[in-house]
Design a protein around this motif. Structure first.
Motif, PDB file in Angstrom:
ATOM      1  N   TYR A  83      36.730  40.292  99.398  1.00 34.01           N
ATOM      2  CA  TYR A  83      37.925  39.463  99.516  1.00 34.01           C
ATOM      3  C   TYR A  83      38.055  38.768 100.862  1.00 34.01           C
ATOM      4  O   TYR A  83      38.810  37.821 100.988  1.00 34.01           O
TER       5      TYR A  83
ATOM      6  N   ALA B  71      43.853  26.693  90.478  1.00 33.27           N
ATOM      7  CA  ALA B  71      44.237  27.737  91.426  1.00 33.27           C
ATOM      8  C   ALA B  71      44.714  28.980  90.684  1.00 33.27           C
ATOM      9  O   ALA B  71      44.387  30.109  91.073  1.00 33.27           O
ATOM     10  N   GLU B  72      45.472  28.781  89.612  1.00 32.15           N
ATOM     11  CA  GLU B  72      45.947  29.912  88.819  1.00 32.15           C
ATOM     12  C   GLU B  72      44.786  30.625  88.134  1.00 32.15           C
ATOM     13  O   GLU B  72      44.753  31.854  88.071  1.00 32.15           O
TER      14      GLU B  72
ATOM     15  N   ARG C  98      46.719  22.858  90.297  1.00 32.52           N
ATOM     16  CA  ARG C  98      47.504  24.083  90.180  1.00 32.52           C
ATOM     17  C   ARG C  98      46.896  25.004  89.129  1.00 32.52           C
ATOM     18  O   ARG C  98      46.774  26.207  89.339  1.00 32.52           O
TER      19      ARG C  98
ATOM     20  N   SER D  44      40.157  36.440  90.115  1.00 34.74           N
ATOM     21  CA  SER D  44      40.031  37.353  91.251  1.00 34.74           C
ATOM     22  C   SER D  44      40.645  38.704  90.917  1.00 34.74           C
ATOM     23  O   SER D  44      40.072  39.749  91.224  1.00 34.74           O
ATOM     24  N   ARG D  45      41.802  38.674  90.277  1.00 32.61           N
ATOM     25  CA  ARG D  45      42.458  39.934  89.876  1.00 32.61           C
ATOM     26  C   ARG D  45      41.625  40.680  88.834  1.00 32.61           C
ATOM     27  O   ARG D  45      41.501  41.906  88.889  1.00 32.61           O
TER      28      ARG D  45
ATOM     29  N   HIS E 170      41.700  30.700  89.239  1.00 31.08           N
ATOM     30  CA  HIS E 170      40.977  31.380  90.312  1.00 31.08           C
ATOM     31  C   HIS E 170      41.672  32.696  90.667  1.00 31.08           C
ATOM     32  O   HIS E 170      41.013  33.741  90.816  1.00 31.08           O
ATOM     33  N   THR E 171      42.993  32.674  90.780  1.00 33.68           N
ATOM     34  CA  THR E 171      43.749  33.890  91.095  1.00 33.68           C
ATOM     35  C   THR E 171      43.596  34.926  89.991  1.00 33.68           C
ATOM     36  O   THR E 171      43.366  36.103  90.263  1.00 33.68           O
ATOM     37  N   ALA E 172      43.702  34.486  88.750  1.00 35.09           N
ATOM     38  CA  ALA E 172      43.574  35.413  87.624  1.00 35.09           C
ATOM     39  C   ALA E 172      42.181  36.029  87.576  1.00 35.09           C
ATOM     40  O   ALA E 172      42.027  37.231  87.340  1.00 35.09           O
TER      41      ALA E 172
END
Length: 83
Positions: A46, A14-15, A11, A21-22, A17-19
């Motif tokens: 994307y 994944a967080e 988790r 990406s943003r 990776h998301t951060a």
């Protein structure tokens, strides 16, 4: 207990990776918003279409283009082992 640590680790990655990406989107938008093919390049990035992304940014300033080629690579993040 090991399962909980593994689930948390997945988790957390994944967080991260998301951060990232943003963050990549924000930096790219700020630096290249007026560049040719900017929006289409973001879509390709994307969508995971590296070849198309590289094709679209080929006319950008070399320093910026090369940096975004590096940042666009999948899984281009690593956590420090002590994190």
């Amino acid at each position: 207990m090991k399962r909980i640590n593994t689930d948390t680790s997945k988790r957390d990655k994944a967080e991260v990776h998301t951060a990232l990406s943003r963050l990549r989107f924000s930096v790219m938008a700020a630096m290249t918003g007026d560049f040719p093919q900017h929006e289409e390049a973001l879509r390709a990035l994307y969508a995971g279409n590296q070849d198309r992304f590289h094709q679209l940014i080929s006319d950008w300033a070399p320093d910026i283009r090369d940096q975004f080629k590096i940042l666009s690579k999948k899984n281009r993040y690593e956590l420090h082992p002590n994190c």
